[in-house]
Design a protein around this motif. Structure first.
Motif, mmCIF file in Angstrom:
data_model
loop_
_atom_site.group_PDB
_atom_site.id
_atom_site.type_symbol
_atom_site.label_atom_id
_atom_site.label_comp_id
_atom_site.label_asym_id
_atom_site.label_seq_id
_atom_site.Cartn_x
_atom_site.Cartn_y
_atom_site.Cartn_z
ATOM 1 N N PRO A 47 0.795 -1.237 0.000
ATOM 2 C CA PRO A 47 0.000 0.000 0.000
ATOM 3 C C PRO A 47 0.822 1.278 0.000
ATOM 4 O O PRO A 47 0.324 2.338 -0.352
ATOM 5 C CB PRO A 47 -0.828 -0.120 1.287
ATOM 6 N N GLY A 48 2.111 1.190 0.384
ATOM 7 C CA GLY A 48 2.941 2.385 0.407
ATOM 8 C C GLY A 48 3.593 2.722 -0.918
ATOM 9 O O GLY A 48 4.350 3.700 -1.006
ATOM 10 N N LEU A 49 3.304 1.949 -1.965
ATOM 11 C CA LEU A 49 3.936 2.165 -3.268
ATOM 12 C C LEU A 49 3.564 3.540 -3.824
ATOM 13 O O LEU A 49 2.397 3.889 -3.934
ATOM 14 C CB LEU A 49 3.480 1.064 -4.225
ATOM 15 N N THR A 50 4.585 4.326 -4.183
ATOM 16 C CA THR A 50 4.345 5.645 -4.768
ATOM 17 C C THR A 50 4.648 5.685 -6.264
ATOM 18 O O THR A 50 4.092 6.519 -6.979
ATOM 19 C CB THR A 50 5.192 6.726 -4.068
ATOM 20 N N ASP A 51 5.541 4.805 -6.730
ATOM 21 C CA ASP A 51 5.931 4.804 -8.139
ATOM 22 C C ASP A 51 5.919 3.376 -8.664
ATOM 23 O O ASP A 51 6.691 2.535 -8.185
ATOM 24 C CB ASP A 51 7.332 5.399 -8.312
ATOM 25 N N LEU A 52 5.072 3.131 -9.665
ATOM 26 C CA LEU A 52 4.976 1.807 -10.274
ATOM 27 C C LEU A 52 5.230 1.936 -11.771
ATOM 28 O O LEU A 52 4.489 2.629 -12.476
ATOM 29 C CB LEU A 52 3.600 1.190 -10.032
ATOM 30 N N THR A 53 6.284 1.287 -12.232
ATOM 31 C CA THR A 53 6.622 1.277 -13.659
ATOM 32 C C THR A 53 6.735 -0.160 -14.144
ATOM 33 O O THR A 53 7.549 -0.935 -13.625
ATOM 34 C CB THR A 53 7.954 2.013 -13.923
ATOM 35 N N ILE A 54 5.906 -0.516 -15.121
ATOM 36 C CA ILE A 54 6.013 -1.786 -15.832
ATOM 37 C C ILE A 54 5.947 -1.410 -17.306
ATOM 38 O O ILE A 54 4.875 -1.186 -17.863
ATOM 39 C CB ILE A 54 4.884 -2.761 -15.453
ATOM 40 N N SER A 55 7.101 -1.278 -17.941
ATOM 41 C CA SER A 55 7.169 -0.689 -19.283
ATOM 42 C C SER A 55 8.109 -1.484 -20.169
ATOM 43 O O SER A 55 9.172 -1.930 -19.732
ATOM 44 C CB SER A 55 7.650 0.761 -19.180
ATOM 45 N N ARG A 56 7.689 -1.649 -21.429
ATOM 46 C CA ARG A 56 8.480 -2.389 -22.426
ATOM 47 C C ARG A 56 8.736 -3.817 -21.957
ATOM 48 O O ARG A 56 9.862 -4.301 -21.950
ATOM 49 C CB ARG A 56 9.791 -1.652 -22.732
ATOM 50 N N THR A 57 7.654 -4.467 -21.560
ATOM 51 C CA THR A 57 7.707 -5.857 -21.126
ATOM 52 C C THR A 57 6.746 -6.675 -21.987
ATOM 53 O O THR A 57 6.115 -6.156 -22.906
ATOM 54 C CB THR A 57 7.295 -5.993 -19.651
ATOM 55 N N GLY A 58 6.610 -7.957 -21.668
ATOM 56 C CA GLY A 58 5.627 -8.800 -22.337
ATOM 57 C C GLY A 58 4.337 -8.929 -21.544
ATOM 58 O O GLY A 58 3.537 -9.836 -21.820
ATOM 59 N N VAL A 59 4.120 -8.047 -20.608
ATOM 60 C CA VAL A 59 2.934 -8.106 -19.743
ATOM 61 C C VAL A 59 1.670 -7.848 -20.570
ATOM 62 O O VAL A 59 1.648 -6.984 -21.461
ATOM 63 C CB VAL A 59 3.073 -7.091 -18.594
ATOM 64 N N SER A 60 0.610 -8.589 -20.267
ATOM 65 C CA SER A 60 -0.648 -8.482 -21.006
ATOM 66 C C SER A 60 -1.817 -8.507 -20.028
ATOM 67 O O SER A 60 -1.636 -8.504 -18.808
ATOM 68 C CB SER A 60 -0.760 -9.631 -22.015
ATOM 69 N N GLY A 61 -3.035 -8.544 -20.596
ATOM 70 C CA GLY A 61 -4.219 -8.526 -19.751
ATOM 71 C C GLY A 61 -4.679 -7.107 -19.472
ATOM 72 O O GLY A 61 -4.184 -6.143 -20.065
#
Length: 347
Positions: free
Chosen positions: A129-143
């Motif tokens: 819950p304390g996450l301030t910055d979330l980056t998931i970029s240029r990956t194979g993530v889908s959905g």
């Protein structure tokens, strides 16, 4: 007296050496265990070769505990604040969210240019819950873009999910996040309408400037009228299927607006009525159905592209206009003047 002073200086030196000898590399045992679980989930890929027992976990590649590298007090509860797994084709598998959630003080999480990371964005990230910055970029993530981001990650300030294979609609509850000032979900396969309250909490007029990047998706509908009350610094909605008006994005009150990118949509509005803010630097409305004339204030811009629209009248002069070539104005209804053909003023 001199001998006494000398002895005192020697004693001070010995004490300082003893203190230096008792400095401890920083590493929280619980965080170390969580990081080792992350490494194991990625099959001990070469990216994690520095993650060895003889190196304190705060010194492992991609790990940041903040502050000094060493601490004089081994009992301090020094914690991992950010984890970055970046630029490595050998890291493969799903995001090990359960292991990452063991980093209970984590503030920043980044997966960047790791194309072997696949699968959906896992629900267990909601347990940080304390996450301030979330980056998931240029990956194979889908959905889909999961709704738990708007429900659970209430401290989030920056959300970057660009250059993936995400599908579905943008969750409207992202607009509930009170501190979110930066969203980049560009270059995915998102569909549906733009939620009207995106960035409305932190980005109300006269408050924090915010940025929104949703380009290169399949978004439809209109630009929300509510965006007129948001203090944008940059907004990029280019290469979607948006229709209707965009004039609410402009106005003299938009004092921090620097860049507006709306190209390759089906937007239709009267450009002659736009109030371009004084500090606006970049404007691209090319490949739309924009009509009217180009405002004189466009001469202040550093980048301008109005090509492939239905504009008429004379291209403004002065300012930076001489730096724009014919490409920036071509394929309009009846634009004239440099760098295009001269205007014919005969009746």
């Amino acid at each position: 007296m001199a001998r006494a002073i000398g002895l005192l200086l020697l004693l001070a030196h010995v004490l300082s050496m003893a203190a230096a000898a008792t400095r401890y590399p920083r590493c929280n045992a619980g965080d170390r265990a969580a990081l080792l679980a992350v490494r194991a989930a990625f099959n001990n890929a070469s990216y994690f070769q520095s993650w060895t027992p003889d190196i304190a976990c705060c010194h492992w590649y991609g790990v940041d505990c903040g502050g000094d590298d060493y601490d004089y007090d081994p009992s301090d509860d020094d914690r991992v604040l950010s984890l970055a797994i970046i630029r490595d084709d050998n890291v493969t598998g799903a995001i090990p969210a359960e292991a990452i959630a063991g980093l209970t003080s984590l503030r920043g999480l980044m997966f960047f240019k790791v194309p072997g990371v696949t699968g959906p964005i896992p629900e267990a990230l909601a347990n940080i819950p304390g996450l301030t910055d979330l980056t998931i970029s240029r990956t194979g993530v889908s959905g889909p873009v999961p709704s738990f981001i708007g429900d659970k990650l209430t401290a989030l300030q920056s959300l970057v999910l660009s250059f993936n294979s995400l599908t579905g609609a943008i969750p409207p509850n992202l607009g509930n996040l009170p501190s979110l000032t930066y969203i980049d979900i560009s270059r995915n396969q998102l569909a549906g309408a733009i939620p009207p309250l995106l960035l409305s909490k932190a980005g109300r007029k006269n408050q924090t400037a915010v940025s929104l990047k949703l380009s290169h998706n399949n978004l439809t509908g209109t630009i929300p009228a509510e965006f007129g009350a948001v203090n944008f610094m940059e907004i990029d909605l280019s290469r979607n299927q948006l229709t209707g008006d965009a004039s609410m994005l402009f106005g003299e009150g938009k004092e921090e607006l620097d860049g507006v990118y709306l190209s390759r949509n089906a937007l239709s509005f009267d450009m002659s009525q736009l109030q371009l803010p004084r500090q606006l630097g970049s404007l691209d409305v090319s490949h739309n159905f924009v009509y009217g004339t180009i405002p004189a204030k466009a001469a202040q811009l550093e980048m301008l592209n109005v090509s492939y629209n239905r504009l008429c009248g004379a291209v403004p002069t002065g300012g930076n206009m001489a730096s724009f070539d014919a490409y920036c104005f071509q394929h309009n209804k009846c634009l004239c003047g440099a760098p295009l053909a001269p205007c014919n003023h005969s009746h």
